[in-house]
Design an enzyme around this catalytic site. Sequence first.
Site, PDB file in Angstrom:
ATOM      1  N   LYS A 196       1.097  -0.924  -0.617  1.00 41.35           N
ATOM      2  CA  LYS A 196       0.175   0.065  -0.129  1.00 41.35           C
ATOM      3  C   LYS A 196       1.065   1.071   0.195  1.00 41.35           C
ATOM      4  O   LYS A 196       0.199   2.153  -0.557  1.00 41.35           O
ATOM      5  CB  LYS A 196      -0.126   0.088   1.243  1.00 41.35           C
ATOM      6  N   ALA A 197       1.992   1.498   0.855  1.00 48.37           N
ATOM      7  CA  ALA A 197       3.216   2.407   0.911  1.00 48.37           C
ATOM      8  C   ALA A 197       4.390   1.852   0.769  1.00 48.37           C
ATOM      9  O   ALA A 197       4.632   0.789   1.365  1.00 48.37           O
ATOM     10  CB  ALA A 197       2.334   3.401   1.821  1.00 48.37           C
ATOM     11  N   ARG A 198       5.627   2.780   0.432  1.00 46.97           N
ATOM     12  CA  ARG A 198       6.683   2.684   0.610  1.00 46.97           C
ATOM     13  C   ARG A 198       7.571   4.017   1.091  1.00 46.97           C
ATOM     14  O   ARG A 198       6.991   5.219   1.339  1.00 46.97           O
ATOM     15  CB  ARG A 198       7.593   2.427  -1.097  1.00 46.97           C
ATOM     16  N   GLY A 199       7.764   4.077   2.775  1.00 47.38           N
ATOM     17  CA  GLY A 199       7.838   4.840   3.255  1.00 47.38           C
ATOM     18  C   GLY A 199      10.043   4.997   2.459  1.00 47.38           C
ATOM     19  O   GLY A 199      11.302   4.251   2.444  1.00 47.38           O
ATOM     20  N   PHE A 201      11.794   3.855   5.833  1.00 46.14           N
ATOM     21  CA  PHE A 201      12.273   3.161   6.930  1.00 46.14           C
ATOM     22  C   PHE A 201      11.968   1.222   5.927  1.00 46.14           C
ATOM     23  O   PHE A 201      12.339   0.310   6.762  1.00 46.14           O
ATOM     24  CB  PHE A 201      12.053   2.732   7.779  1.00 46.14           C
ATOM     25  N   GLY A 202      11.094   1.410   4.758  1.00 45.09           N
ATOM     26  CA  GLY A 202      10.434   0.387   4.176  1.00 45.09           C
ATOM     27  C   GLY A 202       9.214   0.673   3.746  1.00 45.09           C
ATOM     28  O   GLY A 202       8.859   1.102   2.926  1.00 45.09           O
ATOM     29  N   VAL A 204       4.650  -0.839   3.565  1.00 49.31           N
ATOM     30  CA  VAL A 204       3.815  -1.095   4.325  1.00 49.31           C
ATOM     31  C   VAL A 204       3.322  -2.236   3.039  1.00 49.31           C
ATOM     32  O   VAL A 204       2.665  -0.989   2.036  1.00 49.31           O
ATOM     33  CB  VAL A 204       2.694  -0.421   4.670  1.00 49.31           C
ATOM     34  N   LYS A 217       4.382  -2.993   8.190  1.00 49.11           N
ATOM     35  CA  LYS A 217       5.218  -2.538   7.815  1.00 49.11           C
ATOM     36  C   LYS A 217       6.311  -3.493   8.108  1.00 49.11           C
ATOM     37  O   LYS A 217       7.024  -4.029   9.022  1.00 49.11           O
ATOM     38  CB  LYS A 217       4.811  -1.328   8.957  1.00 49.11           C
ATOM     39  N   ASP A 321       7.965  13.958  13.432  1.00 50.87           N
ATOM     40  CA  ASP A 321       7.915  13.562  11.488  1.00 50.87           C
ATOM     41  C   ASP A 321       6.323  14.109  11.328  1.00 50.87           C
ATOM     42  O   ASP A 321       5.676  12.825  10.570  1.00 50.87           O
ATOM     43  CB  ASP A 321       8.487  12.576  11.139  1.00 50.87           C
TER      44      ASP A 321
END
EC number: 2.7.11.30
Length: 512
Positions: A196-199, A201-202, A204, A217, A321
């Site tokens: 669903k998402a990339r950030g 630190f990794g 999700v 995550k 953050d």
Amino acid sequence: MSASWLTLAVLCATLGAGPGHGEAETRECIYYNANWELEKTNQSGVERCEGEKDKRLHCYASWRNNSGSIELVKKGCWLDDFNCYDRQECVATEENPQVFFCCCEGNYCNEKFTHLPEVTGPEVIYEPPPPTPSLLNILVYSLLPIAVLSVAILLAFWMYRHRKPPYGHVDINEDPGPPPPSPLVGLKPLQLLEIKARGRFGCVWKAQLMNDYVAVKIFPIQDKQSWQSEREIFNTPGMKHENLLQFIAAEKRGTNLETELWLITAFHDKGSLTDYLKGNIISWNELCHVAETMARGLSYLHEDVPWCKGEGHKPAIAHRDFKSKNVLLKNDLTAVLADFGLAVRFEPGKPPGDTHGQVGTRRYMAPEVLEGAINFQRDAFLRIDMYAMGLVLWELVSRCRAVDGPVDEYMLPFEEEIGQHPSLEDLQEVVVHKKMRPVFKDHWLKHPGLAQLCVTIEECWDHDAEARLSAGCVEERIAQIRKSVNGTTSDCLVSIVTSVTNVDLPPKESSI
């Protein structure tokens, strides 16, 4: 001597029936999904199984038994699972679960399924035949159970050491950490569905844990410190709150270079506030609800609670953050704060830990952070969060249809001034030296509620950190503004403004 040879023969014969014995090849399984309309998939059919070359494939079925009425939930392919090895029939053995689950090997083996709970009955005693047993019989009856048990233990130990269990915990000795809050997670089928998402630190994943969707995550092993930090924040007493992301478990999966670090939390289908604002224009009431619940969550995070619901002392926590990407939305648009990888706790008598100055997302950094002029005290870090909250409130206002006038496409704070990928120098020039902030459109100020909210936003992102509002004050302000605009008067309201530039602002409140 003959007895030794006999023992060796029995052991060899037993070992010859190793783990591959009885394995049935699984290429296709019967497929069914009761939630096919919601998940936009086929309802039924045949699913072709695909997996890693050295892994075994299985079929599975899950169902409910509602007072004798069988309600099928799902069928399909299942990943390599030791519990499914050498099972040609799909049989659930648990006594009385909420959802029955079975798995098997072989094409279409999940077409039929049944529930057969394990029954412990009286021990069956073997009565030897009347004739006196021979020496051979004595040896066979004595050594065979021992040999089978020994091989089973060795086989189980070998498989534990050499395969990555798909649904179990893997411990790393150098940092065992606290036990996971939900030890049953490792015993239930958890299947990753889609990223669903990339950030930073990794990534999700959306995953399925029995009948519920969860978010997983996944951190690579090199980002172990971030995983540990976020896990510690989640395990802090008092972190259960309706406006903070619900924590389920922290786990380590795999071995050596394949180790992955997992954080399992509640899943929110609407995603982040950023994603929602990109695709949706919001009403005045929706704006107030998101803003008020978001401020409530940050206010609780910042609060020091001496004794929290019997869990112990909850220290004040700075997010560090805070941004619209880290605010998730429930189905009713209630805001939930997430991503505590950079958060820091302030416990009496203890150092706050890692408090490097310039952390977080550049675009949302307060002027003092961009300058590198931070006072490393609790209050200073909480005020940094409040600057970022002002920017997120501006994002909400920019997508509100409360007044007649155009609603522009979604833009990040300062995107109009310095683009989508500003450098640190760009932000220092705009935010610190020119003291610029995102622009308020003229037609926003024609709406009494938006006009008051713009005043509140200005007091959140004030250049003077000590003049910024606290999160609790923002929550109260928004509640009062909403009541005023919706017809409820209040003596505590800030004055309705028609212009941000030519109005006497109320006294600015400290963030503490």
